[in-house]
Design a protein around this motif. Structure first.
Motif, PDB file in Angstrom:
ATOM      1  N   THR A 121       0.828  -1.210   0.000  1.00 49.00           N
ATOM      2  CA  THR A 121       0.000   0.000   0.000  1.00 49.00           C
ATOM      3  C   THR A 121       0.859   1.257   0.000  1.00 49.00           C
ATOM      4  OG1 THR A 121      -1.855  -1.085   1.115  1.00 49.00           O
ATOM      5  CG2 THR A 121      -1.723   1.319   1.290  1.00 49.00           C
ATOM      6  N   LEU A 122       1.864   1.294   0.874  1.00 49.49           N
ATOM      7  CA  LEU A 122       2.700   2.491   0.971  1.00 49.49           C
ATOM      8  C   LEU A 122       3.520   2.708  -0.301  1.00 49.49           C
ATOM      9  CD1 LEU A 122       3.958   2.322   4.672  1.00 49.49           C
ATOM     10  CD2 LEU A 122       2.022   3.606   3.735  1.00 49.49           C
ATOM     11  N   ARG A 123       4.013   1.631  -0.873  1.00 47.09           N
ATOM     12  CA  ARG A 123       4.794   1.768  -2.104  1.00 47.09           C
ATOM     13  C   ARG A 123       3.918   2.227  -3.266  1.00 47.09           C
ATOM     14  NH1 ARG A 123       9.817   0.181  -1.388  1.00 47.09           N
ATOM     15  NH2 ARG A 123      10.346  -1.354   0.221  1.00 47.09           N
ATOM     16  N   GLU A 124       2.726   1.666  -3.354  1.00 41.13           N
ATOM     17  CA  GLU A 124       1.834   2.066  -4.434  1.00 41.13           C
ATOM     18  C   GLU A 124       1.302   3.478  -4.206  1.00 41.13           C
ATOM     19  OE1 GLU A 124      -1.051  -0.763  -5.721  1.00 41.13           O
ATOM     20  OE2 GLU A 124       0.386  -2.406  -5.762  1.00 41.13           O
ATOM     21  N   ALA A 125       1.133   3.872  -2.946  1.00 44.88           N
ATOM     22  CA  ALA A 125       0.730   5.248  -2.652  1.00 44.88           C
ATOM     23  C   ALA A 125       1.815   6.225  -3.108  1.00 44.88           C
ATOM     24  CB  ALA A 125       0.453   5.420  -1.170  1.00 44.88           C
ATOM     25  N   ALA A 126       3.077   5.869  -2.876  1.00 48.49           N
ATOM     26  CA  ALA A 126       4.180   6.737  -3.302  1.00 48.49           C
ATOM     27  C   ALA A 126       4.141   6.975  -4.798  1.00 48.49           C
ATOM     28  CB  ALA A 126       5.520   6.116  -2.897  1.00 48.49           C
ATOM     29  N   THR A 127       3.756   5.950  -5.543  1.00 49.08           N
ATOM     30  CA  THR A 127       3.650   6.084  -6.998  1.00 49.08           C
ATOM     31  C   THR A 127       2.389   6.835  -7.393  1.00 49.08           C
ATOM     32  OG1 THR A 127       4.887   4.032  -7.362  1.00 49.08           O
ATOM     33  CG2 THR A 127       3.491   4.795  -9.160  1.00 49.08           C
ATOM     34  N   GLY A 133      -0.096  13.885 -14.752  1.00 51.31           N
ATOM     35  CA  GLY A 133      -1.360  13.767 -15.460  1.00 51.31           C
ATOM     36  C   GLY A 133      -2.585  13.997 -14.609  1.00 51.31           C
ATOM     37  N   HIS A 134      -2.401  14.110 -13.306  1.00 48.62           N
ATOM     38  CA  HIS A 134      -3.519  14.423 -12.420  1.00 48.62           C
ATOM     39  C   HIS A 134      -2.961  15.055 -11.152  1.00 48.62           C
ATOM     40  CE1 HIS A 134      -2.438  11.050  -9.843  1.00 48.62           C
ATOM     41  NE2 HIS A 134      -2.554  10.211 -10.865  1.00 48.62           N
ATOM     42  N   PRO A 135      -3.809  15.673 -10.326  1.00 43.40           N
ATOM     43  CA  PRO A 135      -3.312  16.294  -9.093  1.00 43.40           C
ATOM     44  C   PRO A 135      -2.598  15.284  -8.201  1.00 43.40           C
ATOM     45  CG  PRO A 135      -5.540  17.043  -9.560  1.00 43.40           C
ATOM     46  CD  PRO A 135      -5.259  15.928 -10.532  1.00 43.40           C
ATOM     47  N   HIS A 136      -1.644  15.753  -7.430  1.00 45.52           N
ATOM     48  CA  HIS A 136      -0.900  14.880  -6.530  1.00 45.52           C
ATOM     49  C   HIS A 136      -1.683  14.655  -5.239  1.00 45.52           C
ATOM     50  CE1 HIS A 136       3.294  15.627  -8.503  1.00 45.52           C
ATOM     51  NE2 HIS A 136       2.446  14.978  -9.284  1.00 45.52           N
ATOM     52  N   GLY A 137      -1.280  13.609  -4.522  1.00 48.21           N
ATOM     53  CA  GLY A 137      -1.937  13.292  -3.266  1.00 48.21           C
ATOM     54  C   GLY A 137      -3.218  12.511  -3.470  1.00 48.21           C
ATOM     55  N   CYS A 138      -3.994  12.419  -2.403  1.00 45.20           N
ATOM     56  CA  CYS A 138      -5.234  11.636  -2.378  1.00 45.20           C
ATOM     57  C   CYS A 138      -6.441  12.560  -2.296  1.00 45.20           C
ATOM     58  CB  CYS A 138      -5.216  10.697  -1.166  1.00 45.20           C
ATOM     59  SG  CYS A 138      -6.758   9.804  -0.884  1.00 45.20           S
ATOM     60  N   LEU A 139      -7.411  12.355  -3.176  1.00 45.69           N
ATOM     61  CA  LEU A 139      -8.622  13.184  -3.161  1.00 45.69           C
ATOM     62  C   LEU A 139      -9.365  13.052  -1.844  1.00 45.69           C
ATOM     63  CD1 LEU A 139     -11.234  13.682  -5.939  1.00 45.69           C
ATOM     64  CD2 LEU A 139     -12.001  12.893  -3.714  1.00 45.69           C
ATOM     65  N   VAL A 140      -9.473  11.845  -1.302  1.00 41.41           N
ATOM     66  CA  VAL A 140     -10.247  11.621  -0.076  1.00 41.41           C
ATOM     67  C   VAL A 140      -9.609  12.329   1.108  1.00 41.41           C
ATOM     68  CG1 VAL A 140     -11.097   9.846   1.510  1.00 41.41           C
ATOM     69  CG2 VAL A 140     -11.167   9.455  -0.953  1.00 41.41           C
ATOM     70  N   VAL A 141      -8.293  12.498   1.074  1.00 43.18           N
ATOM     71  CA  VAL A 141      -7.603  13.232   2.130  1.00 43.18           C
ATOM     72  C   VAL A 141      -7.711  14.734   1.891  1.00 43.18           C
ATOM     73  CG1 VAL A 141      -5.359  13.704   3.196  1.00 43.18           C
ATOM     74  CG2 VAL A 141      -5.999  11.352   2.603  1.00 43.18           C
ATOM     75  N   HIS A 142      -7.412  15.156   0.683  1.00 41.91           N
ATOM     76  CA  HIS A 142      -7.314  16.595   0.417  1.00 41.91           C
ATOM     77  C   HIS A 142      -8.667  17.279   0.344  1.00 41.91           C
ATOM     78  CE1 HIS A 142      -5.956  20.407  -1.113  1.00 41.91           C
ATOM     79  NE2 HIS A 142      -6.641  20.255  -2.232  1.00 41.91           N
ATOM     80  N   ALA A 143      -9.682  16.602  -0.202  1.00 41.18           N
ATOM     81  CA  ALA A 143     -10.984  17.258  -0.408  1.00 41.18           C
ATOM     82  C   ALA A 143     -11.648  17.660   0.893  1.00 41.18           C
ATOM     83  CB  ALA A 143     -11.910  16.342  -1.202  1.00 41.18           C
ATOM     84  N   SER A 201       0.233  11.693   1.386  1.00 42.04           N
ATOM     85  CA  SER A 201      -0.611  12.460   0.473  1.00 42.04           C
ATOM     86  C   SER A 201      -0.273  13.942   0.536  1.00 42.04           C
ATOM     87  CB  SER A 201      -2.093  12.244   0.831  1.00 42.04           C
ATOM     88  OG  SER A 201      -2.919  13.121   0.088  1.00 42.04           O
ATOM     89  N   GLN A 202      -0.169  14.478   1.746  1.00 40.94           N
ATOM     90  CA  GLN A 202       0.149  15.900   1.888  1.00 40.94           C
ATOM     91  C   GLN A 202       1.569  16.194   1.417  1.00 40.94           C
ATOM     92  OE1 GLN A 202      -1.991  18.468   2.746  1.00 40.94           O
ATOM     93  NE2 GLN A 202      -0.242  19.603   1.914  1.00 40.94           N
ATOM     94  N   GLN A 203       2.505  15.304   1.711  1.00 39.74           N
ATOM     95  CA  GLN A 203       3.872  15.505   1.255  1.00 39.74           C
ATOM     96  C   GLN A 203       3.937  15.534  -0.269  1.00 39.74           C
ATOM     97  OE1 GLN A 203       7.092  15.768   3.008  1.00 39.74           O
ATOM     98  NE2 GLN A 203       5.601  16.545   4.481  1.00 39.74           N
ATOM     99  N   ALA A 204       3.155  14.677  -0.923  1.00 39.26           N
ATOM    100  CA  ALA A 204       3.122  14.674  -2.386  1.00 39.26           C
ATOM    101  C   ALA A 204       2.600  15.993  -2.920  1.00 39.26           C
ATOM    102  CB  ALA A 204       2.260  13.512  -2.886  1.00 39.26           C
ATOM    103  N   ARG A 205       1.584  16.536  -2.275  1.00 38.47           N
ATOM    104  CA  ARG A 205       1.051  17.834  -2.709  1.00 38.47           C
ATOM    105  C   ARG A 205       2.070  18.951  -2.466  1.00 38.47           C
ATOM    106  NH1 ARG A 205      -4.126  17.997  -4.276  1.00 38.47           N
ATOM    107  NH2 ARG A 205      -4.125  20.259  -4.079  1.00 38.47           N
ATOM    108  N   ASP A 206       2.935  18.756  -1.492  1.00 39.41           N
ATOM    109  CA  ASP A 206       3.961  19.750  -1.195  1.00 39.41           C
ATOM    110  C   ASP A 206       5.199  19.592  -2.071  1.00 39.41           C
ATOM    111  OD1 ASP A 206       2.345  20.859   0.714  1.00 39.41           O
ATOM    112  OD2 ASP A 206       3.341  19.906   2.413  1.00 39.41           O
TER     113      ASP A 206
END
Length: 232
Positions: A121-127, A133-143, A201-206
């Motif tokens: 899960t963590l490795r696939e989340a990192a990818t 091609g789309h916003p970074h991070g997780c929609l369910v977290v960021h929204a 998720s937040q780190q990816a957006r940052d």
């Protein structure tokens, strides 16, 4: 083939263009009716555009006017085809979970141990969180950020907590099977996993890269307890 929807929200008919004529009052001449067929749009394409808007800006900051602009439809079409903003968002979250966010469910279903499922899960989340091609991070977290709609906020919280509960269930099963030590705090370990996913998720957006998030995942996995025999 995706269904085409008229700009008034109705389904597109399969007939050719209408060319009804009416008599001009007083002169007996025919003229074409000025009203044409409503402009149609592809519902799935419009839904994907709404998904990207909510993913980028969150629920609260994405207005109906923002949605109609990016979806390239009028407000009547949006309401007729998707319902109100909240209904559209609920559909977006379901589509996101299937199209972009299903890696957690797959890992839990396919991996033999809780640790293996968390590692995947963590490795696939990192990818997934850093893909172009789309916003970074997780929609369910960021929204959920700065969301004043209590129902939307609760719905997203329930989804995040459901993931934590699923991890806890797998961890408890491994404790019972002797894969993890009897003293393992399943609830804390599951919540640690949830905190890692949300933090990544937040780190990816940052701006964190995939490699940087993978390094974080390695550290997170290093704290997992192990027995002296079977491991995850």
């Amino acid at each position: 083939m995706h269904p085409m929807v008229n700009d008034d929200g109705t389904a597109t008919a399969s007939k050719g263009p209408e060319a009804a004529s009416v008599r001009a009052a007083g002169d007996g001449k025919a003229r074409t009716r000025p009203r044409g067929r409503p402009r149609s749009f592809d519902r799935e394409t419009a839904l994907e555009k709404a998904l990207l808007a909510f993913w980028e800006h969150g629920y609260e900051a994405t207005s109906v006017s923002d949605l109609t602009r990016v979806m390239d439809i009028g407000a009547p079409s949006l309401y007729a085809a998707f319902g109100d903003k909240r209904s559209l968002f609920e559909e977006v979250v379901r589509v996101y979970g299937t199209r972009y966010g299903s890696f957690t469910d797959r890992a839990l279903a396919e991996e033999p141990t809780a640790r293996a499922a968390v590692e995947r899960t963590l490795r696939e989340a990192a990818t997934a969180y850093t893909e172009p091609g789309h916003p970074h991070g997780c929609l369910v977290v960021h929204a959920a950020a700065n969301c004043s709609n209590l129902e939307v906020e609760q719905s997203l919280r329930d989804r995040r907590n459901a993931n934590i509960a699923a991890f806890e269930s797998r961890i408890r099963a491994d404790v019972a099977a002797g894969v993890l030590p009897p003293a393992t705090d399943a609830a804390a370990l599951a919540r640690h996993t949830g905190a890692m996913i949300q933090g990544m998720s937040q780190q990816a957006r940052d701006g964190a890269s995939r490699e940087e998030l993978e390094a974080v995942a390695e550290i997170a996995l290093s704290i997992w307890p192990r027995t002296g025999t079977r491991t995850g």
